[in-house]
Design an enzyme around this catalytic site. Structure first.
Site, PDB file in Angstrom:
ATOM      1  CB  THR A 120      -0.901   0.022   1.254  1.00 52.80           C
ATOM      2  OG1 THR A 120      -1.510   1.314   1.386  1.00 52.80           O
ATOM      3  CG2 THR A 120      -0.101  -0.233   2.521  1.00 52.80           C
ATOM      4  CE1 TYR A 144      -3.891  -1.878   4.971  1.00 53.40           C
ATOM      5  CE2 TYR A 144      -3.472   0.352   4.182  1.00 53.40           C
ATOM      6  CZ  TYR A 144      -3.735  -0.981   3.935  1.00 53.40           C
ATOM      7  OH  TYR A 144      -3.850  -1.423   2.636  1.00 53.40           O
TER       8      TYR A 144
END
Length: 331
Positions: A120, A144
């Site tokens: 990501t 995250y």
């Protein structure tokens, strides 16, 4: 030549189900492992084999790797909601980092030579420069992003120690749905802007929240690089071809279009495509959101045999909307 088989973890989820379709369409055999905590068995194409279970279940995973003679793994399973990761960091380190460690260990133990990881752009945190290139500092600002960066580090270390190569694709904002209507983003309570906006357009929500209008951007709202999920899925298959062609080389690549749109520009696109006016609700900024995140995508274009086919905001919105309408008709 024997049939090549890829294991797709999280293949009943949003991006995983599209990648499974892309692999099937490219002639791969596909085995999906998914615990169906957020995915749907019906999202798995009937051409694929679905194994229900968790990627940290070593016995289950290794049986699947051996029984199906898996040549490569595409790893999508994990948790993906940034604000939730801030509120419940240990869930993210368990589901993303610890579970990925178990999967990588199973791959090494069973001699699987190729591994594709869905990483990501959150690994960059708040970048110093936009667009952001792969060599920019990795300073995640939420658990995250940290949980994904740790997996990238594990893969790099593992590839140095064992006969395995990998591609880590750092996604920017993924949106849209399969143009043929075979799968799309189906999770309830989604937080992605285009998904939320088409839910509002089909009457599932009363309004769309705009989180923060005081960012240092052209219109004050957050700017993101949106990539069509089918283009992203095609990039995974291209990455697989690259790993097979260069078995000693690993790659880490941004997956985006190199073009940013603000929240308000995206909502304008939804208004255009639907010929409606969405009700916009201004809210304070969310924790862990950078002002702008746009990819420098030159490396992926140079490295993979891949060209975006659906790099058009209105097209992305139209595909997402068509899927949302289809979803509304599901029993």
């Amino acid at each position: 030549m024997a049939m090549r088989t890829v294991l797709v973890t999280g293949g009943a989820g949003y991006i995983g189900s599209h990648a499974a379709l892309a692999a099937l369409d490219a002639g791969w055999r596909v085995v999906v492992i998914d615990n169906l905590s957020t995915g749907f068995a019906w999202a798995v194409d009937p051409r694929a084999i679905l194994v229900e279970g968790a990627i940290e279940d070593d016995g289950l995973v290794r049986r699947a790797l051996v029984d199906h003679e898996i040549t490569a793994i595409m790893h999508f399973a994990g948790s993906i909601i940034v604000p939730e990761s801030v509120a419940d960091p240990l869930k993210y380190y368990r589901n993303n980092t610890v579970a990925s460690r178990a999967l990588i260990e199973s791959a090494v133990a069973c001699g699987v030579p190729h591994f594709i990881f869905s990483s990501t752009a959150a690994t960059y945190g708040i970048p110093d420069a936009i667009p952001v290139a792969e060599d920019a500092p990795k300073v995640p600002i939420n658990p995250y992003g940290s949980s994904k960066l740790m997996t990238e580090i594990m893969l790099a270390d593992t590839a140095r120690a064992h006969p395995i190569n990998y591609a880590a694709l750092r996604y920017f904002n993924v949106a849209g749905a399969d143009p043929d209507g075979r799968t799309g983003q189906s999770t309830a309570g989604a937080t992605h802007l285009i998904k939320v906006a088409v839910e509002a357009a089909t009457g599932k929500r009363e309004s769309v929240a705009v989180f923060g209008t005081d960012y240092d951007t052209a219109d004050g709202t957050g700017v993101r690089d949106y990539i069509h999920v089918s283009d992203l899925a095609a990039a995974h298959v291209a990455a697989l071809d690259r790993l097979i062609a260069h078995p000693t080389k690993s790659v880490t690549l941004n997956a985006g279009y190199g073009r940013g749109y603000s929240v308000l520009e995206v909502l304008d696109a939804v208004d255009r495509v639907t010929n409606m006016k969405l009700d916009r609700r201004i809210e304070p900024r969310r924790a862990g959101d950078p002002p702008a995140l746009v990819s420098d995508n030159r490396a992926i274009l140079q490295t993979l045999d891949w060209q975006p086919q659906r790099a058009d905001l209105d097209m992305i919105v139209a595909d997402a909307l068509a899927w949302e309408r289809k979803l509304a008709e599901r029993p």
